[in-house]
Design a protein around this motif. Sequence first.
Motif, PDB file in Angstrom:
ATOM      1  N   ASN A   1       4.348  -0.609   4.386  1.00 25.21           N
ATOM      2  CA  ASN A   1       4.678  -0.625   2.947  1.00 25.21           C
ATOM      3  C   ASN A   1       5.011   0.895   2.498  1.00 25.21           C
ATOM      4  O   ASN A   1       4.839   1.165   1.387  1.00 25.21           O
ATOM      5  CB  ASN A   1       3.527  -1.038   2.199  1.00 25.21           C
TER       6      ASN A   1
ATOM      7  N   ALA B   1       6.527   1.561  -4.368  1.00 28.37           N
ATOM      8  CA  ALA B   1       6.519   0.608  -5.273  1.00 28.37           C
ATOM      9  C   ALA B   1       7.438  -0.585  -4.940  1.00 28.37           C
ATOM     10  O   ALA B   1       7.009  -1.789  -4.986  1.00 28.37           O
ATOM     11  CB  ALA B   1       6.895   1.102  -6.656  1.00 28.37           C
TER      12      ALA B   1
ATOM     13  N   CYS C   1       6.038  -2.292  -2.081  1.00 25.65           N
ATOM     14  CA  CYS C   1       4.539  -2.897  -2.328  1.00 25.65           C
ATOM     15  C   CYS C   1       4.949  -4.535  -2.650  1.00 25.65           C
ATOM     16  O   CYS C   1       3.802  -5.403  -2.326  1.00 25.65           O
ATOM     17  CB  CYS C   1       3.877  -2.484  -3.477  1.00 25.65           C
TER      18      CYS C   1
ATOM     19  N   ASN D   1       1.788  -3.888 -12.812  1.00 27.56           N
ATOM     20  CA  ASN D   1       2.528  -2.765 -12.415  1.00 27.56           C
ATOM     21  C   ASN D   1       4.051  -3.231 -12.039  1.00 27.56           C
ATOM     22  O   ASN D   1       4.826  -2.530 -12.026  1.00 27.56           O
ATOM     23  CB  ASN D   1       2.002  -2.082 -11.242  1.00 27.56           C
TER      24      ASN D   1
ATOM     25  N   MET E   1      -0.086  -9.910  -5.988  1.00 28.24           N
ATOM     26  CA  MET E   1       1.429  -9.255  -6.058  1.00 28.24           C
ATOM     27  C   MET E   1       2.481 -10.018  -5.210  1.00 28.24           C
ATOM     28  O   MET E   1       3.472  -9.607  -5.159  1.00 28.24           O
ATOM     29  CB  MET E   1       1.175  -7.798  -5.430  1.00 28.24           C
TER      30      MET E   1
ATOM     31  N   TYR F   1       0.972   4.508 -20.317  1.00 31.69           N
ATOM     32  CA  TYR F   1       0.280   3.716 -19.305  1.00 31.69           C
ATOM     33  C   TYR F   1      -0.442   4.456 -18.337  1.00 31.69           C
ATOM     34  O   TYR F   1      -1.670   4.211 -17.788  1.00 31.69           O
ATOM     35  CB  TYR F   1       1.292   2.546 -18.826  1.00 31.69           C
TER      36      TYR F   1
ATOM     37  N   MET G   1      -3.866   2.888  -5.367  1.00 36.40           N
ATOM     38  CA  MET G   1      -2.825   2.816  -6.653  1.00 36.40           C
ATOM     39  C   MET G   1      -1.510   2.589  -6.174  1.00 36.40           C
ATOM     40  O   MET G   1      -0.868   1.725  -6.622  1.00 36.40           O
ATOM     41  CB  MET G   1      -3.082   3.809  -7.472  1.00 36.40           C
ATOM     42  N   GLU G   2      -0.966   3.351  -5.108  1.00 35.92           N
ATOM     43  CA  GLU G   2       0.039   3.456  -4.649  1.00 35.92           C
ATOM     44  C   GLU G   2       0.344   2.117  -4.147  1.00 35.92           C
ATOM     45  O   GLU G   2       1.658   1.470  -4.369  1.00 35.92           O
ATOM     46  CB  GLU G   2       0.322   4.259  -3.433  1.00 35.92           C
ATOM     47  N   SER G   3      -0.508   1.385  -3.299  1.00 34.24           N
ATOM     48  CA  SER G   3      -0.303   0.039  -2.760  1.00 34.24           C
ATOM     49  C   SER G   3      -0.111  -1.162  -3.654  1.00 34.24           C
ATOM     50  O   SER G   3       0.332  -2.029  -3.306  1.00 34.24           O
ATOM     51  CB  SER G   3      -1.548  -0.232  -1.685  1.00 34.24           C
ATOM     52  N   ARG G   4      -0.697  -0.863  -4.855  1.00 32.82           N
ATOM     53  CA  ARG G   4      -0.663  -1.759  -6.072  1.00 32.82           C
ATOM     54  C   ARG G   4       0.590  -1.504  -6.816  1.00 32.82           C
ATOM     55  O   ARG G   4       0.369  -2.064  -8.151  1.00 32.82           O
ATOM     56  CB  ARG G   4      -2.162  -1.918  -6.552  1.00 32.82           C
ATOM     57  N   ALA G   5       1.417  -0.993  -6.499  1.00 29.09           N
ATOM     58  CA  ALA G   5       2.574  -0.640  -7.296  1.00 29.09           C
ATOM     59  C   ALA G   5       2.597   0.244  -8.537  1.00 29.09           C
ATOM     60  O   ALA G   5       3.105   0.031  -9.331  1.00 29.09           O
ATOM     61  CB  ALA G   5       3.434  -1.837  -7.438  1.00 29.09           C
ATOM     62  N   PHE G   6       1.559   1.143  -8.617  1.00 30.97           N
ATOM     63  CA  PHE G   6       1.323   1.925  -9.647  1.00 30.97           C
ATOM     64  C   PHE G   6       2.544   2.948  -9.996  1.00 30.97           C
ATOM     65  O   PHE G   6       2.902   2.985 -11.186  1.00 30.97           O
ATOM     66  CB  PHE G   6       0.145   2.583  -9.468  1.00 30.97           C
ATOM     67  N   LYS G   7       3.375   3.293  -8.872  1.00 33.63           N
ATOM     68  CA  LYS G   7       4.587   3.931  -9.282  1.00 33.63           C
ATOM     69  C   LYS G   7       5.694   3.016  -9.280  1.00 33.63           C
ATOM     70  O   LYS G   7       6.993   3.341  -8.847  1.00 33.63           O
ATOM     71  CB  LYS G   7       4.722   4.882  -8.116  1.00 33.63           C
ATOM     72  N   ALA G   8       5.489   1.658  -9.914  1.00 34.88           N
ATOM     73  CA  ALA G   8       6.789   0.686  -9.996  1.00 34.88           C
ATOM     74  C   ALA G   8       7.750   1.519 -10.927  1.00 34.88           C
ATOM     75  O   ALA G   8       7.596   2.383 -11.630  1.00 34.88           O
ATOM     76  CB  ALA G   8       6.172  -0.469 -10.639  1.00 34.88           C
ATOM     77  N   PRO G   9       8.950   0.824 -11.018  1.00 40.26           N
ATOM     78  CA  PRO G   9       9.905   1.579 -11.528  1.00 40.26           C
ATOM     79  C   PRO G   9       9.643   1.990 -13.078  1.00 40.26           C
ATOM     80  O   PRO G   9       8.961   1.115 -13.720  1.00 40.26           O
ATOM     81  CB  PRO G   9      11.048   0.305 -11.642  1.00 40.26           C
TER      82      PRO G   9
ATOM     83  N   ILE H   1       9.630  -0.374 -16.648  1.00 39.00           N
ATOM     84  CA  ILE H   1       8.634  -1.351 -16.958  1.00 39.00           C
ATOM     85  C   ILE H   1       7.668  -0.573 -17.969  1.00 39.00           C
ATOM     86  O   ILE H   1       7.366  -0.927 -19.117  1.00 39.00           O
ATOM     87  CB  ILE H   1       7.920  -1.978 -15.726  1.00 39.00           C
TER      88      ILE H   1
END
Lengths: 579, 289
Positions: free
Chosen positions: A53, A81, A84, A113, A161, B158, B226-234, B237
Amino acid sequence: MEPVIEVENLWWKYEQSTDWVLKEINIKINPGEFVVITGPNDSGKSSLVSTFNGLIPHTQRGEMKGRVRVLGQDIVTSSVAALCALVGMAFQDPETQFLLSRVDEEVAFGPQNLGYEPDEVREIVSWALEVTRLSELKMKDPVELSGGQKQRTALAATLAMRPKVIVLDEPTSMLDPIGKEEIMEIIKSMKEQKLVETIIVVEHHIEDLAQMADRFILLKNGKILLDEPTEKFFSDIDFLVENGVRVPDVCAVSGYLKRRGLLGNITLSLEDAINALSRLFNEKRIRPGKRTVETKQIYATIEDEVAVDVSNLHFVYPDGTVALRGVDLKIKKGEFVALIGQNGSGKTTLSKLVAGIYKPTLGSIKVFGMDTKVTPTPQLIARVGYVFQNPDHQIFNDTIRKELMFGLRNLLSFGLVKKEEIESRIREAMQITGIPEHILEEHPFLMSKGMRQRIAIASVLSMKPQVLIVDEPTTGQDTPQSIEVMNFLKKLNEMGHTIIIITHEMWVVAGWAKRTIAMAEGKILLDGPTKEVLSNADVLKRTFVKPPQITLLAQALYKYDMPKDILTVAEFMNNIDMD
Amino acid sequence: MSTQQIVTRYRTFFSYVDAKSPANKMSPITKIFILLFFNAYPIIIDNPIYNAMFGFLNIILMKIFKATLMHVEKYFKVLMTLALFIFVSVIFFGRSVAGPNPTIIANIGSVEVYSQALGFGVMVYVRMFALVSAMLLWLSITTTSDLMSAFEKLKISYVARTYLTMAFRFIGMFDSDFNTIQDAQRARGLDIKSQPLWRRPFVFGYYLIPLVAITIKKAIEAGTTMESRAFKAPLKIKLLQEKGLKQSYVGKYYWRYSGKDTAIIALLIIAFAGLLIARLYGLVANPFM
């Protein structure tokens, strides 16, 4: 078919390390596959899956060669991201994965997210909680849940997710038996109900996974040693054992019988093994032997002197939790005892009371005649040592030497040790635990977890306690390391120390403990020789402890005169005669 | 056989609160105003009597709000130790805070003890008591959902509101690690209770080093999660969310606000203005200095 994950000639080295952690890795994982990656500690398993990932190379500094593609996307050019959404990942320690204080919010974090609308998030959360059987706990703080429920929350948060691939990095290594079973059931339903397309599990404990997975990969020293479909993977048991894999008992037995030409295939599940061996018994190709294995292991002579005397012990925590409800127990000098039971059964509380860390609410504990309620802590710890599960909870000095001296200095201040004895005691503890001289001035935090655990044991051992209590001695260790730690405890026992271990690993209990105490709901349910306790499947059920697989196999073959109290594969094979 | 009544409780940052607590009817925004006002009060007020009354009011409010007090009691015990340090300091080193015309009330050997220094010590200690009790009250009645949804309404970004909420959440986790470390050091003969008072602050180092090491490790692991749960998603959003075009799950389902909240907030604002005026006219000064 386009692979979901394609690793081509991958090499990876962390910035601070001199050696390559991953060397020349080539893997293709296809959609719908269930792959288990196993191998000893420090073999590069977690580093490898972290590339799936993009955590490596995006959040870790280091040098990478080769290429990893996830559903066609190169991990170097894609963000974490973005990856993920394709690859969900759950880690070993569920507690450090919790970001929020409600189960449903925790599960909602990922999809939110990813930009889902609140109503969509609500639907996904509800689905993820349902498939992980957490719907009724959605308002709870994840930290308050049992080990299995915590890990299920982490799985729900990952599933929410909606990834194409799910990676579970040692999801059961920190769980009690019931927690492990819960997670295995969820993994099974993930596969059966196709909740996620591709499943990758990194794990040392492969007994249950052998029955579910399509393919196994063995990693050692950063290299792939074996990558085969499950049945073929287990076809060379000796090779696996040599390379640190703890082979499921039924595979070991069927592997042996296959080598003797009695079986055509390796059996992967208990049911298959029972069927295969029943057939061999019925065909009279194997017969119950007359031999019983002789215990060649040397343990200390158990003396008449009572080391620990617990009488009508009750303990209530300040928050009102009743942990022990009238425990009576006598442990003699020189015994090797295992305390088993699920989390919350009272094992750790009982041990901490014996070590004098807690004082009884009601009843009494005497250690070599000293009442723990009135004996000052330093006097008590000179007789009873307690090694905590996580060495990081006690290490604080800037050199290993100071760490080993810490307990002794406390004893010195109470006149319980002479100053001139300190150096020799440190040397002795180092020798027993195998801490090399040249690292004495190093910082303990820079050592590996295995070495930190030795330092923690040595710092307690230098106080020369006659009773040594070790909480989960094998947690976080691979099979060779676990065997090393347990043999080390056995050596201490041979030297006359009374050893008490708290463990969830039944193969450890079966292999080393002479006496086992099974606890449930603050009471002792079973107490006796390990053979007797582990073969009492009915009572063990109440403690949520499952006997070793080999014991279950022997019990299922009881009608063929197999003894019910077999604990090891060697013992099982010694009880079979064959052509 | 006795029957036990099952009480539903919500986990707050520091403790638990009964599901039927009046605190759960309050809007998250009102709780933010409580945080601000209750922490400003002891700083504006110098009079230890008013601060002591305020401290006790906080404890009474914890009872009224049905917060579980068990977890907070030990912090009041820590305050007792703190009292000792403050008074030893003002007795032996009180000259600098005793003002230009100090009154000597006693002599300990060659050390002169000043009444103004003692008055200063009382003021500092009671202010600490009021501040700690106010913070404990707030942490005991506020949940992560409260803080997240309040920050969302206040248009805090956020990223910032997630980090802030997590920071508060880690307070409770510190507590549990600290207890384990205490037990682990006790197993090697270090028991803070058996140490003389003067040595206790030094002994804390033996607890703090492993605590910091474990906290850093946990923080790194939380960051990885947090990284793995897409905290830095685009970023797009998050920008949409911050402009209010996209509500969060927490913001949509846990937001509440009523007329009573308006009344409480208005009262707090008026009280704050009153305090400032009282301070301006010297009505809340320390009478013991």
